[in-house]
Enzyme design. Structure first.
Site, PDB file in Angstrom:
ATOM      1  N   GLY A 177       0.831  -1.196   0.000  1.00 29.30           N
ATOM      2  CA  GLY A 177       0.000   0.000   0.000  1.00 29.30           C
ATOM      3  C   GLY A 177       0.867   1.248   0.000  1.00 29.30           C
ATOM      4  O   GLY A 177       1.847   1.328   0.730  1.00 29.30           O
ATOM      5  N   GLY A 192      -0.415   4.611   0.241  1.00 30.81           N
ATOM      6  CA  GLY A 192      -1.103   5.822   0.683  1.00 30.81           C
ATOM      7  C   GLY A 192      -0.268   6.485   1.755  1.00 30.81           C
ATOM      8  O   GLY A 192       0.952   6.273   1.849  1.00 30.81           O
ATOM      9  N   GLY A 193      -0.934   7.285   2.590  1.00 32.36           N
ATOM     10  CA  GLY A 193      -0.201   8.021   3.612  1.00 32.36           C
ATOM     11  C   GLY A 193       0.561   7.112   4.558  1.00 32.36           C
ATOM     12  O   GLY A 193       1.750   7.339   4.825  1.00 32.36           O
ATOM     13  N   ALA A 194      -0.072   6.069   5.071  1.00 31.87           N
ATOM     14  CA  ALA A 194       0.594   5.199   6.049  1.00 31.87           C
ATOM     15  C   ALA A 194       1.765   4.461   5.411  1.00 31.87           C
ATOM     16  O   ALA A 194       2.851   4.387   5.983  1.00 31.87           O
ATOM     17  CB  ALA A 194      -0.406   4.205   6.639  1.00 31.87           C
ATOM     18  N   GLY A 195       1.548   3.927   4.216  1.00 33.78           N
ATOM     19  CA  GLY A 195       2.592   3.153   3.544  1.00 33.78           C
ATOM     20  C   GLY A 195       3.803   4.006   3.206  1.00 33.78           C
ATOM     21  O   GLY A 195       4.951   3.611   3.434  1.00 33.78           O
ATOM     22  N   PHE A 227     -13.220  21.343  14.246  1.00 36.09           N
ATOM     23  CA  PHE A 227     -13.696  20.099  13.651  1.00 36.09           C
ATOM     24  C   PHE A 227     -14.534  19.358  14.676  1.00 36.09           C
ATOM     25  O   PHE A 227     -14.413  19.607  15.881  1.00 36.09           O
ATOM     26  CB  PHE A 227     -12.503  19.229  13.221  1.00 36.09           C
ATOM     27  CG  PHE A 227     -12.513  18.908  11.758  1.00 36.09           C
ATOM     28  CD1 PHE A 227     -12.060  19.811  10.827  1.00 36.09           C
ATOM     29  CD2 PHE A 227     -12.997  17.677  11.314  1.00 36.09           C
ATOM     30  CE1 PHE A 227     -12.075  19.513   9.478  1.00 36.09           C
ATOM     31  CE2 PHE A 227     -13.016  17.373   9.966  1.00 36.09           C
ATOM     32  CZ  PHE A 227     -12.551  18.286   9.043  1.00 36.09           C
ATOM     33  N   ASP A 270      -8.551  -4.965   0.908  1.00 38.40           N
ATOM     34  CA  ASP A 270      -7.652  -6.057   0.530  1.00 38.40           C
ATOM     35  C   ASP A 270      -6.769  -6.527   1.690  1.00 38.40           C
ATOM     36  O   ASP A 270      -6.652  -7.727   1.949  1.00 38.40           O
ATOM     37  CB  ASP A 270      -6.760  -5.624  -0.634  1.00 38.40           C
ATOM     38  CG  ASP A 270      -7.556  -5.052  -1.798  1.00 38.40           C
ATOM     39  OD1 ASP A 270      -8.722  -5.465  -1.971  1.00 38.40           O
ATOM     40  OD2 ASP A 270      -7.028  -4.203  -2.529  1.00 38.40           O
ATOM     41  N   GLN A 326     -17.801   3.920  10.123  1.00 30.13           N
ATOM     42  CA  GLN A 326     -18.248   5.313  10.222  1.00 30.13           C
ATOM     43  C   GLN A 326     -18.993   5.760   8.971  1.00 30.13           C
ATOM     44  O   GLN A 326     -18.510   5.572   7.857  1.00 30.13           O
ATOM     45  CB  GLN A 326     -17.047   6.235  10.418  1.00 30.13           C
ATOM     46  CG  GLN A 326     -17.421   7.705  10.482  1.00 30.13           C
ATOM     47  CD  GLN A 326     -16.286   8.543  11.030  1.00 30.13           C
ATOM     48  OE1 GLN A 326     -15.387   8.930  10.305  1.00 30.13           O
ATOM     49  NE2 GLN A 326     -16.314   8.779  12.323  1.00 30.13           N
ATOM     50  N   HIS A 380     -20.052   9.062   7.261  1.00 35.91           N
ATOM     51  CA  HIS A 380     -19.774  10.501   7.321  1.00 35.91           C
ATOM     52  C   HIS A 380     -21.084  11.239   7.056  1.00 35.91           C
ATOM     53  O   HIS A 380     -21.777  10.935   6.086  1.00 35.91           O
ATOM     54  CB  HIS A 380     -18.727  10.867   6.277  1.00 35.91           C
ATOM     55  CG  HIS A 380     -18.174  12.254   6.459  1.00 35.91           C
ATOM     56  ND1 HIS A 380     -18.926  13.384   6.268  1.00 35.91           N
ATOM     57  CD2 HIS A 380     -16.949  12.679   6.843  1.00 35.91           C
ATOM     58  CE1 HIS A 380     -18.178  14.449   6.518  1.00 35.91           C
ATOM     59  NE2 HIS A 380     -16.979  14.045   6.864  1.00 35.91           N
ATOM     60  N   LEU A 393     -17.743  12.884  -0.721  1.00 37.48           N
ATOM     61  CA  LEU A 393     -17.517  13.518   0.570  1.00 37.48           C
ATOM     62  C   LEU A 393     -17.512  15.045   0.492  1.00 37.48           C
ATOM     63  O   LEU A 393     -16.868  15.630  -0.358  1.00 37.48           O
ATOM     64  CB  LEU A 393     -16.161  13.048   1.105  1.00 37.48           C
ATOM     65  CG  LEU A 393     -15.726  13.570   2.464  1.00 37.48           C
ATOM     66  CD1 LEU A 393     -16.654  13.078   3.550  1.00 37.48           C
ATOM     67  CD2 LEU A 393     -14.291  13.140   2.747  1.00 37.48           C
ATOM     68  N   GLU A 407     -16.241  17.856   6.785  1.00 42.85           N
ATOM     69  CA  GLU A 407     -16.742  18.420   8.027  1.00 42.85           C
ATOM     70  C   GLU A 407     -16.219  19.842   8.229  1.00 42.85           C
ATOM     71  O   GLU A 407     -16.784  20.622   8.997  1.00 42.85           O
ATOM     72  CB  GLU A 407     -16.227  17.514   9.154  1.00 42.85           C
ATOM     73  CG  GLU A 407     -16.861  17.655  10.473  1.00 42.85           C
ATOM     74  CD  GLU A 407     -16.422  16.492  11.368  1.00 42.85           C
ATOM     75  OE1 GLU A 407     -16.590  15.326  10.952  1.00 42.85           O
ATOM     76  OE2 GLU A 407     -15.912  16.754  12.451  1.00 42.85           O
ATOM     77  N   ARG A 458     -19.204  12.431  14.387  1.00 46.38           N
ATOM     78  CA  ARG A 458     -19.883  12.017  13.165  1.00 46.38           C
ATOM     79  C   ARG A 458     -20.985  10.993  13.394  1.00 46.38           C
ATOM     80  O   ARG A 458     -22.012  11.022  12.717  1.00 46.38           O
ATOM     81  CB  ARG A 458     -18.848  11.443  12.196  1.00 46.38           C
ATOM     82  CG  ARG A 458     -17.944  12.515  11.665  1.00 46.38           C
ATOM     83  CD  ARG A 458     -16.828  11.949  10.833  1.00 46.38           C
ATOM     84  NE  ARG A 458     -16.024  13.044  10.305  1.00 46.38           N
ATOM     85  CZ  ARG A 458     -14.892  12.869   9.643  1.00 46.38           C
ATOM     86  NH1 ARG A 458     -14.417  11.649   9.441  1.00 46.38           N
ATOM     87  NH2 ARG A 458     -14.222  13.911   9.185  1.00 46.38           N
ATOM     88  N   HIS A 467     -17.841   5.710   5.172  1.00 45.02           N
ATOM     89  CA  HIS A 467     -16.628   6.515   5.067  1.00 45.02           C
ATOM     90  C   HIS A 467     -15.382   5.835   5.605  1.00 45.02           C
ATOM     91  O   HIS A 467     -14.330   5.890   4.980  1.00 45.02           O
ATOM     92  CB  HIS A 467     -16.868   7.823   5.823  1.00 45.02           C
ATOM     93  CG  HIS A 467     -15.761   8.815   5.708  1.00 45.02           C
ATOM     94  ND1 HIS A 467     -15.318   9.271   4.484  1.00 45.02           N
ATOM     95  CD2 HIS A 467     -15.018   9.461   6.638  1.00 45.02           C
ATOM     96  CE1 HIS A 467     -14.341  10.146   4.684  1.00 45.02           C
ATOM     97  NE2 HIS A 467     -14.123  10.269   5.975  1.00 45.02           N
ATOM     98  N   GLU A 491      -5.819   2.877   7.966  1.00 40.58           N
ATOM     99  CA  GLU A 491      -7.209   2.429   8.096  1.00 40.58           C
ATOM    100  C   GLU A 491      -7.334   0.918   8.161  1.00 40.58           C
ATOM    101  O   GLU A 491      -8.252   0.391   8.792  1.00 40.58           O
ATOM    102  CB  GLU A 491      -8.068   2.968   6.952  1.00 40.58           C
ATOM    103  CG  GLU A 491      -9.564   2.703   7.176  1.00 40.58           C
ATOM    104  CD  GLU A 491     -10.463   3.387   6.165  1.00 40.58           C
ATOM    105  OE1 GLU A 491      -9.997   4.306   5.460  1.00 40.58           O
ATOM    106  OE2 GLU A 491     -11.645   2.997   6.089  1.00 40.58           O
ATOM    107  N   ARG A 529     -14.450   7.324  15.015  1.00 37.94           N
ATOM    108  CA  ARG A 529     -13.280   8.162  14.819  1.00 37.94           C
ATOM    109  C   ARG A 529     -13.670   9.630  14.744  1.00 37.94           C
ATOM    110  O   ARG A 529     -14.675   9.980  14.122  1.00 37.94           O
ATOM    111  CB  ARG A 529     -12.563   7.767  13.520  1.00 37.94           C
ATOM    112  CG  ARG A 529     -11.390   8.655  13.191  1.00 37.94           C
ATOM    113  CD  ARG A 529     -10.616   8.153  11.995  1.00 37.94           C
ATOM    114  NE  ARG A 529     -11.319   8.280  10.728  1.00 37.94           N
ATOM    115  CZ  ARG A 529     -11.506   9.425  10.069  1.00 37.94           C
ATOM    116  NH1 ARG A 529     -11.094  10.567  10.581  1.00 37.94           N
ATOM    117  NH2 ARG A 529     -12.123   9.434   8.905  1.00 37.94           N
ATOM    118  N   SER A 578      -7.676  10.658  11.377  1.00 39.25           N
ATOM    119  CA  SER A 578      -7.142   9.594  10.513  1.00 39.25           C
ATOM    120  C   SER A 578      -5.896  10.050   9.770  1.00 39.25           C
ATOM    121  O   SER A 578      -4.942   9.282   9.619  1.00 39.25           O
ATOM    122  CB  SER A 578      -8.194   9.087   9.528  1.00 39.25           C
ATOM    123  OG  SER A 578      -8.571  10.106   8.656  1.00 39.25           O
TER     124      SER A 578
END
Lengths: 589, 254
Positions: free
Chosen positions: A12, A14-17, A116, A227, A246, A248, A258, A261, A292, A359, A389, A400, A405
């Site tokens: 992955g 994305g941000g975490a990977g 927020f 996955d 969640q 949203h 989306l 918020e 939320r 969401h 996630e 959350r 996140s």
């Protein structure tokens, strides 16, 4: 078939990977595998901000943030993990700024912050400005900035490599508690060629994101099919807190796209058909900025009780018309363009039709605060990590908070990268059987060759839309034993159809037909887990609302659910919640 | 056939009958077409007024021909996967509403130009990303790293805000006639990718990048055709940003 060997393999981008890769690639040979290109990852769709108690614009501190996170999660949050999240938040934001992220600025040049949902001053006294942001495209900026840093650091990417199987050296459910189980690598399908690749690795980090496509109406990308969670589960690992999904509050009505918020953080108001600001009735103190789960339920309730807007009374209005158009254009440019493009609504002078949209999965692969994956309540799988996630640390508990996140992926992505590299530095490459890829290869070949026999019911698209319909109808904001049982039966029927699933594309190259069929299998597996966990939890907490059990029941259910694969069934067990300083209280806002 | 797009809102609007004319190529061949042969395929689908070209492509793939290959992910214009030529113009398929097209004619869909076609609407993106990597698209700050954030005023941030919106979809680069014919040209995206850092007050690598863009493959190849600006799904003023880079090179001032 090609075999690769790495110290660390990250699944992955994305941000975490990518945050993990920036750590691990400094010290170890790291490969990042993604079924997309890194910049297509759904982190880029996150809008409103990233929480951190910088206190740049008003008094704030990490303890208030921790409290809000725990209360927002309806006390199912592991409080040691939340303390880490909120304490490391400040550095996580500053690190991104130093990497070049273009945050919005205060007049004196510091990172600006906005309000927020659920983020408050001094334990709920009033809304606080804690979200660091870049207009309404904060996730885009995070994704781009991390990708840019990966280019600088020459991180090795394998783009459009779809990981289909996680390889462990021992069956984790057959191994006795306390005995070692190690990761050995992953198997991936190269989409361009159709070839199966074996990646042997000392450490593997799962960072595959969410699973929103189990639902029909969702803010999630087509590719968010859970996955990582599904392949971990298929490898015999448990999934934690999967009943908590969640919704949203502000998805574009009918489309699910989306709308941040941040629209309410900047002053937007939700109204029902009579123009009433109905959140005043549900959360008298912070109103539209309640968490939320509460806002989504309130909206669904307004519609259910006949106070919805529009010809079919099936949505509510997000009203921005009282805001200065210049503020809207400067701070919410993307979401207002979505309203114009997709609904033909001009937010400057018309309210925007909105309704809750699936969401975020609060649950996922259970991990320790070092992002190590657990195979039961206490034993970790050596060399296996998860973040973002697809993981469950658990910092989000039963619900959350917005902006937590983007924080989670940075804090725990970083931790996963550090821990994976440290482990790989002292570990040997585990042995792998020569035929490790045999069963996957034959499964893929069989799928490619299956010719449909019973028409419509064996089509991927048919099974998938039937699944999404029943999940939307029965496992959404409101749930009952009856609705969940119906969904369970539907999924069982769809599984039978899936066993005969037939695709059209017989080719090897860019066979996206095959890809969708595999994804559908993952969605079916995860739906079973979500439903079984939701049936088991006969109380209401956070994002999981059982109309037949409308109260929170701390005596029995202040525990995490742990869903284990058990032959073809789901076995639900429990894991204690870590409580450090906050005892459960009634959750009002 | 009735439309049941998975994203269409509940709508009582009459269905839209849409003819799609899609340029296709299969590297492995099909019973009717040789490997690598380019051909046009036509489909007729009934859609809703709120549907987008991507929904129509999905309907074809999900109900008519599963072998149709295209990339997509977010489906609302932020991930940049589904840039393609729609009625001859580079667009994201998820941002073009069917009702905004002339449906008396077939809607033509082709892969973006100037990059090798892999299968149907999927092109090889590697040359595009290679150009992006070449302009060093990362902050190169000078001096000591501060403990807190580097300060930047709202005005300084506004200087480069427009080019931060880029999603690397390649719609601009693959709309550029110079890029189509000149294999060396970086293309507009790499130039605005550089612009985003050149005009960032925190960055001090501007002359490293400007030197690269001053090269024969760089900014001077731009003929100000404005295709890129028209193609950008994020509304970035691409041509203007390129002009700012040219101006910095001629004046020596950033």
């Amino acid at each position: 078939m090609t075999t690769h060997e790495f110290d660390v393999v990250i699944v992955g981008a994305g941000g975490a990977g990518m945050r993990a890769a920036l750590e691990s690639s400094q010290h170890t040979r790291t490969a990042v595998l993604t079924k997309l290109y890194p910049t297509r990852s759904h982190t880029g769709a996150a809008q409103g901000g990233m929480a951190a108690a910088l206190a740049n614009v008003e008094a704030d501190n990490a303890e208030w943030h921790t409290f809000d996170t725990v209360k927002g999660g309806d006390y199912l949050v592991d409080q040691d993990a939340a303390e880490i999240l909120c304490t490391e938040a400040v550095d996580a934001v500053l690190d991104l700024e130093k990497m070049g992220l273009p945050f919005n600025r205060t007049d004196d040049g510091r990172i600006d912050q906005r309000r927020f949902g659920g983020h408050t001053r001094d334990h709920g006294k009033a809304a606080v400005r804690r979200a660091c942001y870049s207009a309404d495209r904060t996730g885009h900026m995070i994704l781009q900035t991390l990708y840019q840093q990966c280019i600088k650091q020459e991180v090795e990417f394998f783009n459009e490599y779809y990981v289909l199987e996680l390889l462990l050296d021992t069956d984790p459910q057959k191994a006795a508690p306390g005995t070692p189980v190690s990761v050995a690598g992953v198997l991936a399908l190269e989409l361009a060629t159709g070839e199966i690749h074996t990646f042997r690795a000392k450490s593997v980090i799962m960072a595959t994101g969410g699973s929103g496509k189990v639902y029909k109406t969702t803010s999630n990308a087509h590719t968010l099919t859970g996955d990582g969670m599904a392949i971990a589960y298929a490898a015999g690992l448990p999934l934690e807190d999967m009943e908590f999904f969640q919704f949203h509050p502000t998805g574009l009505a009918g489309l699910g796209i989306l709308l941040s918020e941040a629209a309410r953080g900047e002053g937007g108001i939700l109204r029902n058909a009579s123009g009433e600001r109905f959140m005043e009735r549900y959360a008298p103190t912070i109103k539209d900025l309640a968490p939320r789960d509460m806002v989504a339920r309130a909206m669904a309730n307004e519609v259910r009780e006949g106070r919805g807007c529009g010809p079919n009374k099936d949505y509510v209005h997000l009203d921005l018309t009282h805001l200065d158009p210049e503020v809207i254009d400067a701070k919410l440019p993307d979401i207002t363009e979505f309203a114009r493009t997709y609904l033909g609504v001009e937010p400057h002078n018309e309210p925007v039709p909105v309704y809750p949209t699936a969401h975020y999965a609060m649950g996922g692969i259970p991990t320790t605060v070092k992002a190590e994956v657990l195979r039961n309540n206490t034993d970790v799988v050596a060399g296996l990590y998860a973040a973002g996630e697809c993981a469950c640390v658990s910092v989000h508990g039963a619900n959350r908070l917005g902006t937590n996140s983007l924080l989670d992926i940075n804090v725990f992505g970083r931790r996963a990268g550090i821990a994976a590299a440290e482990y790989a530095a002292q570990a040997e490459l585990p042995p792998m059987a020569d035929d490790a890829a045999a069963s996957l290869t034959s499964r893929i070949e069989r799928l490619r060759e299956t010719v449909g026999t019973s028409g419509e019911s064996t089509r991927v698209a048919h099974i998938r839309s039937a699944l999404q319909e029943t999940m939307d109808r029965n496992v959404q904001v409101f749930r009952t034993e009856e609705s969940l049982t119906e969904a369970q039966q539907d999924v069982a029927t769809l599984r039978e159809q899936y066993a005969q699933v037939a695709i059209h594309d017989r080719g090897a190259r860019y066979n996206t037909d095959l890809l969708e069929a595999v994804e559908l299998g993952f969605l079916l597996d995860l739906s079973d887990v979500i439903i079984a966990s939701a049936l088991w939890r006969t109380e209401s907490r956070g994002g999981h609302y059982r109309e037949d059990f409308p109260e929170r029941n701390d005596d029995t259910f202040m525990v995490h659910s742990m869903a284990y694969p058990d032959e073809h069934n789901v076995k639900v067990d429990t894991k204690p919640v870590v409580v450090t300083q906050y005892q459960p209280m009634e959750r009002t806002y | 056939m009735t439309a049941t797009s998975d994203t269409a809102p509940s709508s009582d609007a009459p269905p839209l009958r849409v003819r799609l004319k899609i340029q296709r190529v299969n590297p492995e061949g099909t019973p009717e077409h040789a490997p690598g042969e380019e051909y046009w395929d036509e489909f007729t689908v009934d859609m809703h007024a709120t549907d987008r070209v991507l929904d129509a492509l999905h309907k074809v793939k999900w109900e008519h021909d599963g072998s149709l290959a295209f990339r997509r992910s977010c489906a609302h214009g932020v991930c940049g996967s589904d840039a393609m030529r729609i009625n001859g113009k580079n667009r994201l398929a998820c941002k073009v509403l069917l009702k905004d097209l002339n449906l008396a004619q077939p809607v033509t869909v082709e892969p973006i130009k100037g990059l090798p076609v892999e299968k149907d609407l999927i092109v090889d993106m590697e040359p595009f990303f290679a150009s992006y990597r070449e302009i060093m698209p990362f902050l190169m700050p000078a001096g000591e790293t501060p403990e807190r954030e580097r300060l930047q005023t709202p005005e300084e941030r506004a200087r480069y805000e427009d080019t931060t919106k880029c999603i690397l979809c390649a719609a601009c680069t693959s709309s550029c006639p110079v890029f189509w014919t000149d294999g060396q040209f970086f293309g507009p995206q790499a130039i605005i990718g550089a612009h985003r850092f050149i005009f960032d007050s925190r960055d001090s690598g501007e002359w490293d990048r400007l030197e690269i863009l001053n090269d024969r493959a760089g900014v001077w190849k731009c003929r100000t055709v404005f295709n890129c600006t028209d193609a950008c799904p994020r509304g970035i003023q691409v041509t203007e940003a390129i002009s700012e880079v040219k101006k910095a090179l001629t004046t020596g001032n950033v």
